[in-house]
Design an enzyme around this catalytic site. Structure first.
Site, PDB file in Angstrom:
ATOM      1  N   GLY A 184      15.198-104.709 -84.181  1.00 22.41           N
ATOM      2  CA  GLY A 184      14.394-104.767 -85.408  1.00 22.41           C
ATOM      3  C   GLY A 184      13.750-106.113 -85.630  1.00 22.41           C
ATOM      4  N   ALA A 226       8.768-106.796 -82.761  1.00 26.42           N
ATOM      5  CA  ALA A 226       8.413-105.672 -81.890  1.00 26.42           C
ATOM      6  C   ALA A 226       8.924-104.358 -82.466  1.00 26.42           C
ATOM      7  CB  ALA A 226       8.978-105.902 -80.492  1.00 26.42           C
ATOM      8  N   VAL A 256      10.759-116.869 -84.252  1.00 27.36           N
ATOM      9  CA  VAL A 256       9.476-117.568 -84.127  1.00 27.36           C
ATOM     10  C   VAL A 256       8.397-116.503 -83.884  1.00 27.36           C
ATOM     11  CG1 VAL A 256      10.256-119.834 -83.330  1.00 27.36           C
ATOM     12  CG2 VAL A 256      10.052-117.945 -81.701  1.00 27.36           C
ATOM     13  N   LYS A 291      -6.554-118.044 -89.461  1.00 25.93           N
ATOM     14  CA  LYS A 291      -6.718-118.789 -88.208  1.00 25.93           C
ATOM     15  C   LYS A 291      -8.086-118.460 -87.616  1.00 25.93           C
ATOM     16  CE  LYS A 291      -4.814-118.808 -83.534  1.00 25.93           C
ATOM     17  NZ  LYS A 291      -3.740-118.327 -82.663  1.00 25.93           N
ATOM     18  N   VAL A 347      24.605-102.077 -80.897  1.00 21.54           N
ATOM     19  CA  VAL A 347      24.804-101.105 -79.811  1.00 21.54           C
ATOM     20  C   VAL A 347      25.859-101.665 -78.867  1.00 21.54           C
ATOM     21  CG1 VAL A 347      23.718 -99.972 -77.839  1.00 21.54           C
ATOM     22  CG2 VAL A 347      22.431-100.238 -79.982  1.00 21.54           C
ATOM     23  N   THR A 384      -0.294-114.703 -77.673  1.00 20.19           N
ATOM     24  CA  THR A 384      -0.590-113.375 -77.139  1.00 20.19           C
ATOM     25  C   THR A 384       0.573-112.375 -77.232  1.00 20.19           C
ATOM     26  OG1 THR A 384      -0.136-114.426 -74.995  1.00 20.19           O
ATOM     27  CG2 THR A 384      -2.430-113.975 -75.536  1.00 20.19           C
ATOM     28  N   ILE A 428       2.498-111.181 -79.756  1.00 14.00           N
ATOM     29  CA  ILE A 428       2.420-110.141 -80.791  1.00 14.00           C
ATOM     30  C   ILE A 428       1.290-109.175 -80.427  1.00 14.00           C
ATOM     31  CG2 ILE A 428       1.940-109.698 -83.242  1.00 14.00           C
ATOM     32  CD1 ILE A 428       3.453-112.342 -83.834  1.00 14.00           C
TER      33      ILE A 428
HETATM   34  P1  FAD Z   1      13.627-110.380 -81.247  1.00 12.00           P
HETATM   35  O1  FAD Z   1      12.947-111.045 -82.365  1.00 12.00           O
HETATM   36  O2  FAD Z   1      14.595-111.190 -80.455  1.00 12.00           O
HETATM   37  O3  FAD Z   1      14.386-109.125 -81.843  1.00 12.00           O
HETATM   38  C1  FAD Z   1      15.385-108.446 -81.129  1.00 12.00           C
HETATM   39  C2  FAD Z   1      16.060-107.426 -82.025  1.00 12.00           C
HETATM   40  O4  FAD Z   1      16.967-106.666 -81.252  1.00 12.00           O
HETATM   41  C3  FAD Z   1      16.855-108.014 -83.185  1.00 12.00           C
HETATM   42  O5  FAD Z   1      16.623-107.241 -84.342  1.00 12.00           O
HETATM   43  C4  FAD Z   1      18.313-107.830 -82.748  1.00 12.00           C
HETATM   44  O6  FAD Z   1      19.191-107.663 -83.848  1.00 12.00           O
HETATM   45  C5  FAD Z   1      18.176-106.535 -81.949  1.00 12.00           C
HETATM   46  N1  FAD Z   1      19.256-106.332 -80.972  1.00 12.00           N
HETATM   47  C6  FAD Z   1      19.482-107.005 -79.809  1.00 12.00           C
HETATM   48  N2  FAD Z   1      20.586-106.531 -79.203  1.00 12.00           N
HETATM   49  C7  FAD Z   1      21.042-105.525 -79.989  1.00 12.00           C
HETATM   50  C8  FAD Z   1      22.159-104.658 -79.923  1.00 12.00           C
HETATM   51  N3  FAD Z   1      23.070-104.705 -78.928  1.00 12.00           N
HETATM   52  N4  FAD Z   1      22.346-103.760 -80.918  1.00 12.00           N
HETATM   53  C9  FAD Z   1      21.473-103.677 -81.951  1.00 12.00           C
HETATM   54  N5  FAD Z   1      20.401-104.482 -82.073  1.00 12.00           N
HETATM   55  C10 FAD Z   1      20.208-105.396 -81.109  1.00 12.00           C
HETATM   56  N6  FAD Z   1       4.186-114.643 -80.298  1.00 12.00           N
HETATM   57  C11 FAD Z   1       2.970-114.704 -80.873  1.00 12.00           C
HETATM   58  O7  FAD Z   1       2.231-113.722 -80.843  1.00 12.00           O
HETATM   59  N7  FAD Z   1       2.553-115.849 -81.494  1.00 12.00           N
HETATM   60  C12 FAD Z   1       3.296-116.975 -81.500  1.00 12.00           C
HETATM   61  O8  FAD Z   1       2.897-117.964 -82.100  1.00 12.00           O
HETATM   62  C13 FAD Z   1       4.539-116.955 -80.825  1.00 12.00           C
HETATM   63  N8  FAD Z   1       5.315-118.062 -80.747  1.00 12.00           N
HETATM   64  C14 FAD Z   1       6.465-118.022 -80.019  1.00 12.00           C
HETATM   65  C15 FAD Z   1       7.194-119.189 -79.802  1.00 12.00           C
HETATM   66  C16 FAD Z   1       8.343-119.161 -79.002  1.00 12.00           C
HETATM   67  C17 FAD Z   1       9.087-120.428 -78.722  1.00 12.00           C
HETATM   68  C18 FAD Z   1       8.818-117.933 -78.475  1.00 12.00           C
HETATM   69  C19 FAD Z   1      10.086-117.859 -77.677  1.00 12.00           C
HETATM   70  C20 FAD Z   1       8.112-116.774 -78.721  1.00 12.00           C
HETATM   71  C21 FAD Z   1       6.928-116.809 -79.457  1.00 12.00           C
HETATM   72  N9  FAD Z   1       6.178-115.659 -79.652  1.00 12.00           N
HETATM   73  C22 FAD Z   1       4.963-115.730 -80.251  1.00 12.00           C
HETATM   74  C23 FAD Z   1       6.697-114.357 -79.232  1.00 12.00           C
HETATM   75  C24 FAD Z   1       7.246-113.617 -80.459  1.00 12.00           C
HETATM   76  O9  FAD Z   1       8.227-114.396 -81.083  1.00 12.00           O
HETATM   77  C25 FAD Z   1       7.837-112.280 -80.052  1.00 12.00           C
HETATM   78  O10 FAD Z   1       6.899-111.563 -79.295  1.00 12.00           O
HETATM   79  C26 FAD Z   1       8.182-111.456 -81.253  1.00 12.00           C
HETATM   80  O11 FAD Z   1       8.959-112.171 -82.163  1.00 12.00           O
HETATM   81  C27 FAD Z   1       8.900-110.201 -80.847  1.00 12.00           C
HETATM   82  O12 FAD Z   1      10.250-110.422 -80.586  1.00 12.00           O
HETATM   83  P2  FAD Z   1      11.136-109.144 -80.341  1.00 12.00           P
HETATM   84  O13 FAD Z   1      11.063-108.273 -81.541  1.00 12.00           O
HETATM   85  O14 FAD Z   1      10.783-108.563 -79.033  1.00 12.00           O
HETATM   86  O15 FAD Z   1      12.604-109.753 -80.170  1.00 12.00           O
END
Ligand code: FAD
Length: 505
Positions: free
Chosen positions: A14, A17, A49, A80, A187, A347, A349
């Site tokens: 959650g 993504a 982030v 932006k 999970v 890129t 998001i």
């Molecule tokens: P996460 O935010 O890590 O979420 C993972 C989710 O999975 C969490 O809710 C967690 O609770 C859940 N989860 C994991 N394991 C389990 C489990 N076993 N059981 C239940 N739930 C679980 N993107 C941009 O477009 N612009 C930016 O400026 C930008 N800056 C960034 C800077 C940095 C340093 C980094 C590392 C990334 C950046 N990004 C940026 C990328 C952006 O942060 C991600 O694409 C975005 O936050 C999506 O993350 P996510 O949802 O895939 O993962």
């Protein structure tokens, strides 16, 4: 009627993504009898982030029916118009990668070729003067674009900066209102079909089981389904993209204040981002652990802050690259679970959005046709590799002295990128690849910004009388300047349009 329709989708994770996927699936699948459930664990933090975006996000919001002013208020967002690169070519140098086009083509000849001719003849104005978002960004201005294509204001393209945590919360409320079921829990195990290896369900720590037909892995770097369960494999791009760490911080508003740009400043072993929101600045150092220690990276970041830090540093490790397959069996990886390219061009998001769009365009039935899965993977890989090459360009074309930058300048780059740079360096020619997120103006901005100046220009532009070209260019830049100056300041615009209670002037 499909004999075998998907009835249940389970999104695991959650973060940004997970909730973007949930909100979009709820909107599109709602009336089609597909139940969408999202499971997330409060015990596992999101990456925390990801606050700068690119213009296609405005389309995503429109499709979801999001009210922009309400969304900006809720996420304490700002606008932006460009990315400002400082010190990338060499210390003291600055350029913008703005959204939108440079100038207007003349009789099918590219505007930038006329600009190159002016440059070669020694009378060119800065190229930013021919791009409205760049001009507005340099003036610290913002207004919404005009819908009338006859107006210069229609060429204004924009994106958002927002608080990542508030963005996920906003989308969660949006998705839950439209029927997505949220389950809280970690999970603990994943079940697979004995013969096919397809994922059949997950079990939470408390023992609750969740079954589905289609699974979307949004578990971030953990990649719980796509990698830990399906062992899909990873293609590592560390030989081209040296950075493998980031340290992120938030600080009080200060420095240049609420600029309508994301700033990326090059440093000894990486670069520092600055993303101004209404109430604070998000910042972080993206660096190579081979070239600087975590401790020194943090010190560099602390030395670059515009205000008092408001949180503890958040260290993040990553590996640049992508999953060998982004969709494997009945699991689609969206977000960080699918791979990672550093945030230099904001890129990630967008790739979430692109993943959702393709999933909807190729939405399966329970037969999971391998031809459609292969197409999803082909298109995603094509797109992410083009973005990868664009990012490599920024690092490779530099004239800095430190060992980190020297190694990047001297490394062998992907052949397609080399061909693009060589072609542009010869006579400013560029051909946009199919499916490239970055159109010609983006390549032009970064190639010129990184010092790749074409030796010649298109000989066809020499057929035009110099006085005619001068007059056209002077008129255009005057019109853009005038339009930019007439816009309100970014701060005034936010104050009027979408100020959150915490807005700091
Ligand atoms: P996460 O935010 O890590 O979420 C993972 C989710 O999975 C969490 O809710 C967690 O609770 C859940 N989860 C994991 N394991 C389990 C489990 N076993 N059981 C239940 N739930 C679980 N993107 C941009 O477009 N612009 C930016 O400026 C930008 N800056 C960034 C800077 C940095 C340093 C980094 C590392 C990334 C950046 N990004 C940026 C990328 C952006 O942060 C991600 O694409 C975005 O936050 C999506 O993350 P996510 O949802 O895939 O993962």
């Amino acid at each position: 009627m499909t004999p075998n329709p998907i009835r249940k989708v389970l999104i695991v994770g959650g973060g940004t993504a997970g909730w973007m996927t949930a909100a979009a699936l709820a909107k599109v699948l709602d009336a089609k009898g597909v139940a969408v459930t999202l499971v997330e664990s409060d015990a596992i933090a999101t990456v925390g982030v990801g606050e700068a975006t690119i213009p296609p996000i405005t389309t995503f919001n429109q499709i979801l029916g999001i009210d922009e002013a309400e969304f900006m208020r809720a996420t304490k967002g700002s606008f932006k118009l460009a990315i400002e690169f400082r010190d990338w070519l060499r210390p003291g140098h600055r350029y913008l990668h703005p959204f939108g086009n440079f100038g207007l083509d003349i009789e099918a000849l590219k505007f930038h070729q006329f600009w190159l001719r002016a440059h070669h003849e020694g009378w060119a104005a800065p190229i930013d003067d021919f791009n409205l978002p760049a001009t507005a960004a340099n003036l610290g201005k913002f207004a919404l674009p005009s819908k009338d294509p006859g107006q210069v204001m229609s060429s204004l393209k924009y994106a958002f900066h927002f608080d990542a945590g508030l963005y996920a919360r906003y989308l969660r409320a949006h998705a839950e209102k439209r029927g997505v079921t949220r389950v809280e829990g970690k999970v603990a195990s994943v079940q697979q079909h004995g013969e096919t290896g397809f994922v059949t369900g997950v079990t939470l720590e408390g023992g609750q089981g969740l079954e589905a037909d289609l699974f979307v892995d949004c578990t971030g770097f953990r990649a719980l389904l796509i990698e830990q369960t399906l062992k899909t494999g990873f293609e590592d791009w560390g030989h081209w993209l040296a950075n493998d760490r980031a340290v992120a911080l938030q600080c009080e508003m200060g420095g240049d204040g609420l600029t309508p740009v994301t700033r990326a400043t090059a440093h000894e072993a990486g670069w520092i981002w600055r993303i101004p929101l209404q109430h604070r600045i998000g910042t972080g150092y993206v660096y190579s652990s081979k070239h600087i220690s975590d401790e020194d990276a943090l010190k560099t970041l602390q030395g670059a802050l515009d205000g008092k830090p408001t949180q503890d540093p958040n260290f993040i490790k990553f590996r640049p690259g992508r999953r060998k397959q982004i969709w494997n069996k009945n699991v689609v990886a969206i977000g960080l679970s699918s791979g990672f390219l550093e945030p230099l061009e904001s890129t990630s998001i967008h790739m979430i959005q692109a993943g959702i769009t393709k999933l909807l365009a190729l939405f399966p039935d329970k037969g999971f046709d391998p031809v459609e899965i292969a197409e999803y993977n082909r298109l995603t890989i094509l797109q992410v590799e083009l973005i990868r090459d664009f990012i490599i360009l920024h690092f490779h074309a530099n004239r800095r002295d430190e060992p980190y930058w020297k190694a990047l300048r001297e490394m062998e780059i992907p052949p397609d990128l080399k061909r693009k740079i060589d072609l542009f360096r010869a006579s400013g020619r560029l051909f946009q690849s199919d499916y490239d997120l970055f159109a010609e103006p983006s390549w032009i901005a970064v190639l010129l910004g990184q010092g790749v100046m074409p030796q010649r220009h298109d000989p066809l532009v020499d057929q035009y009388d110099e006085a005619f070209v001068r007059t056209q260019m002077a008129r255009l830049s005057a019109l853009i300047q005038q339009t930019g100056r007439a816009m309100p300041s970014h701060e005034d615009f936010i104050a009027r349009y979408c100020a959150a209670p915490e807005f700091v002037r």
